[in-house]
Design a protein around this motif. Sequence first.
Motif, PDB file in Angstrom:
ATOM      1  N   ALA A 132      27.848  85.991  57.801  1.00  0.00           N
ATOM      2  CA  ALA A 132      26.451  85.634  58.075  1.00  0.00           C
ATOM      3  C   ALA A 132      25.814  86.610  59.060  1.00  0.00           C
ATOM      4  O   ALA A 132      24.628  86.943  58.929  1.00  0.00           O
ATOM      5  N   TYR A 133      26.585  87.093  60.016  1.00  0.00           N
ATOM      6  CA  TYR A 133      26.075  88.030  61.016  1.00  0.00           C
ATOM      7  C   TYR A 133      25.640  89.347  60.359  1.00  0.00           C
ATOM      8  O   TYR A 133      24.547  89.849  60.616  1.00  0.00           O
ATOM      9  N   VAL A 134      26.474  89.876  59.488  1.00  0.00           N
ATOM     10  CA  VAL A 134      26.157  91.145  58.818  1.00  0.00           C
ATOM     11  C   VAL A 134      25.030  90.950  57.805  1.00  0.00           C
ATOM     12  O   VAL A 134      24.067  91.732  57.781  1.00  0.00           O
ATOM     13  N   LEU A 135      25.119  89.933  57.000  1.00  0.00           N
ATOM     14  CA  LEU A 135      24.071  89.674  56.014  1.00  0.00           C
ATOM     15  C   LEU A 135      22.748  89.364  56.706  1.00  0.00           C
ATOM     16  O   LEU A 135      21.687  89.857  56.300  1.00  0.00           O
ATOM     17  N   GLY A 136      22.802  88.568  57.766  1.00  0.00           N
ATOM     18  CA  GLY A 136      21.588  88.239  58.521  1.00  0.00           C
ATOM     19  C   GLY A 136      20.961  89.458  59.161  1.00  0.00           C
ATOM     20  O   GLY A 136      19.729  89.574  59.223  1.00  0.00           O
ATOM     21  N   THR A 137      21.800  90.380  59.645  1.00  0.00           N
ATOM     22  CA  THR A 137      21.285  91.628  60.219  1.00  0.00           C
ATOM     23  C   THR A 137      20.501  92.413  59.176  1.00  0.00           C
ATOM     24  O   THR A 137      19.382  92.858  59.425  1.00  0.00           O
ATOM     25  N   ALA A 138      21.085  92.556  57.996  1.00  0.00           N
ATOM     26  CA  ALA A 138      20.417  93.325  56.938  1.00  0.00           C
ATOM     27  C   ALA A 138      19.149  92.631  56.456  1.00  0.00           C
ATOM     28  O   ALA A 138      18.096  93.276  56.310  1.00  0.00           O
TER      29      ALA A 138
ATOM     30  N   ALA B  55      18.241  96.300  52.663  1.00  0.00           N
ATOM     31  CA  ALA B  55      18.939  95.123  52.130  1.00  0.00           C
ATOM     32  C   ALA B  55      20.252  95.520  51.464  1.00  0.00           C
ATOM     33  O   ALA B  55      21.268  94.838  51.631  1.00  0.00           O
ATOM     34  N   THR B  56      20.248  96.624  50.737  1.00  0.00           N
ATOM     35  CA  THR B  56      21.470  97.017  50.036  1.00  0.00           C
ATOM     36  C   THR B  56      22.535  97.577  50.969  1.00  0.00           C
ATOM     37  O   THR B  56      23.694  97.693  50.572  1.00  0.00           O
ATOM     38  N   SER B  57      22.180  97.879  52.195  1.00  0.00           N
ATOM     39  CA  SER B  57      23.167  98.428  53.130  1.00  0.00           C
ATOM     40  C   SER B  57      24.276  97.431  53.436  1.00  0.00           C
ATOM     41  O   SER B  57      25.374  97.824  53.813  1.00  0.00           O
ATOM     42  N   ALA B  58      24.032  96.156  53.241  1.00  0.00           N
ATOM     43  CA  ALA B  58      25.050  95.134  53.517  1.00  0.00           C
ATOM     44  C   ALA B  58      25.836  94.735  52.276  1.00  0.00           C
ATOM     45  O   ALA B  58      26.799  93.974  52.383  1.00  0.00           O
ATOM     46  N   LEU B  59      25.475  95.253  51.113  1.00  0.00           N
ATOM     47  CA  LEU B  59      26.088  94.804  49.864  1.00  0.00           C
ATOM     48  C   LEU B  59      27.608  94.985  49.858  1.00  0.00           C
ATOM     49  O   LEU B  59      28.361  94.019  49.735  1.00  0.00           O
TER      50      LEU B  59
ATOM     51  N   THR C 244      16.333  92.591  59.143  1.00  0.00           N
ATOM     52  CA  THR C 244      15.789  93.941  59.297  1.00  0.00           C
ATOM     53  C   THR C 244      14.911  94.293  58.096  1.00  0.00           C
ATOM     54  O   THR C 244      13.841  94.893  58.243  1.00  0.00           O
ATOM     55  N   PHE C 245      15.351  93.902  56.902  1.00  0.00           N
ATOM     56  CA  PHE C 245      14.567  94.119  55.687  1.00  0.00           C
ATOM     57  C   PHE C 245      13.201  93.440  55.802  1.00  0.00           C
ATOM     58  O   PHE C 245      12.158  94.051  55.561  1.00  0.00           O
ATOM     59  N   VAL C 246      13.199  92.169  56.171  1.00  0.00           N
ATOM     60  CA  VAL C 246      11.945  91.422  56.297  1.00  0.00           C
ATOM     61  C   VAL C 246      11.048  92.054  57.362  1.00  0.00           C
ATOM     62  O   VAL C 246       9.839  92.244  57.153  1.00  0.00           O
ATOM     63  N   ALA C 247      11.640  92.419  58.509  1.00  0.00           N
ATOM     64  CA  ALA C 247      10.849  93.046  59.576  1.00  0.00           C
ATOM     65  C   ALA C 247      10.243  94.363  59.104  1.00  0.00           C
ATOM     66  O   ALA C 247       9.084  94.670  59.409  1.00  0.00           O
ATOM     67  N   HIS C 248      11.008  95.129  58.336  1.00  0.00           N
ATOM     68  CA  HIS C 248      10.523  96.411  57.827  1.00  0.00           C
ATOM     69  C   HIS C 248       9.360  96.203  56.847  1.00  0.00           C
ATOM     70  O   HIS C 248       8.369  96.938  56.888  1.00  0.00           O
ATOM     71  N   VAL C 249       9.477  95.205  55.983  1.00  0.00           N
ATOM     72  CA  VAL C 249       8.403  94.914  55.029  1.00  0.00           C
ATOM     73  C   VAL C 249       7.145  94.463  55.765  1.00  0.00           C
ATOM     74  O   VAL C 249       6.037  94.933  55.466  1.00  0.00           O
ATOM     75  N   VAL C 250       7.302  93.584  56.736  1.00  0.00           N
ATOM     76  CA  VAL C 250       6.145  93.114  57.511  1.00  0.00           C
ATOM     77  C   VAL C 250       5.493  94.286  58.241  1.00  0.00           C
ATOM     78  O   VAL C 250       4.270  94.472  58.190  1.00  0.00           O
TER      79      VAL C 250
ATOM     80  N   GLN D  96      11.981 105.410  52.027  1.00  0.00           N
ATOM     81  CA  GLN D  96      13.235 104.841  51.537  1.00  0.00           C
ATOM     82  C   GLN D  96      14.437 105.489  52.214  1.00  0.00           C
ATOM     83  O   GLN D  96      15.430 104.822  52.505  1.00  0.00           O
ATOM     84  N   ILE D  97      14.351 106.782  52.488  1.00  0.00           N
ATOM     85  CA  ILE D  97      15.427 107.463  53.205  1.00  0.00           C
ATOM     86  C   ILE D  97      15.562 106.874  54.608  1.00  0.00           C
ATOM     87  O   ILE D  97      16.665 106.594  55.080  1.00  0.00           O
ATOM     88  N   SER D  98      14.435 106.680  55.268  1.00  0.00           N
ATOM     89  CA  SER D  98      14.439 106.083  56.600  1.00  0.00           C
ATOM     90  C   SER D  98      15.087 104.696  56.552  1.00  0.00           C
ATOM     91  O   SER D  98      15.915 104.354  57.400  1.00  0.00           O
ATOM     92  N   ALA D  99      14.719 103.895  55.564  1.00  0.00           N
ATOM     93  CA  ALA D  99      15.287 102.559  55.416  1.00  0.00           C
ATOM     94  C   ALA D  99      16.787 102.627  55.144  1.00  0.00           C
ATOM     95  O   ALA D  99      17.563 101.821  55.655  1.00  0.00           O
TER      96      ALA D  99
END
Length: 185
Positions: A63-69, A108-112, A72-78, A33-36
């Motif tokens: 959309a660019y910032v939200l899409g980035t987060a 995911a929360t990094s873009a909140l 990246t979240f989906v890629a990390h989970v996969v 989680q720290i890494s994420a």
Amino acid sequence: MSASTSGSGPFWRRRGARNGPGNRGEREDAASQISAYVYGSILVLAALVALEPPALEGPRGFAYVLGTALSTFVAHVVAGTVAFRVRADRPPVAGDVRHEIRNAGPIATSALWPCMFMAAVLLGWLDPTPGLQLAIGVTLVRVAAFGWIVGYMAGERAHLRTFIAGIVLALLCLAVAVLKWWLTS
């Protein structure tokens, strides 16, 4: 076992989670989680640095910032789910995937907060330049607070060293974000 030291909560609630020989799983979850948290913050910061204030006047910047987060979240989970197969020597089940989703949550929360400031620009509540500055600033503050979070998890009291470590980490993340922007622009 209390929720503050069990493997079921987010890393910032795990005071002393890395202490003790029996807490290997908790420490691995906290480390993931720290890494994420750091990784997500760097990529969101890189997305923000790449934007010009006028990009916040329409949905493109948001959309660019939200899409980035989110991507990246989906890629990390996969990636975490695929890596699970190697760690556990068995295919992942639904609970394992949920575990990876929780560990990737800080991405995911990094873009909140940045997206909240960007939404304020879209709604006309903020001008684009201060909106972008606030989005970048809140991301840097998030990373700078990390020195205290790691100290807390280690069971240490906050002191000047943890504060300085957080500031150094924020500057390092900003440098990485600017490097990513420079190399990809």
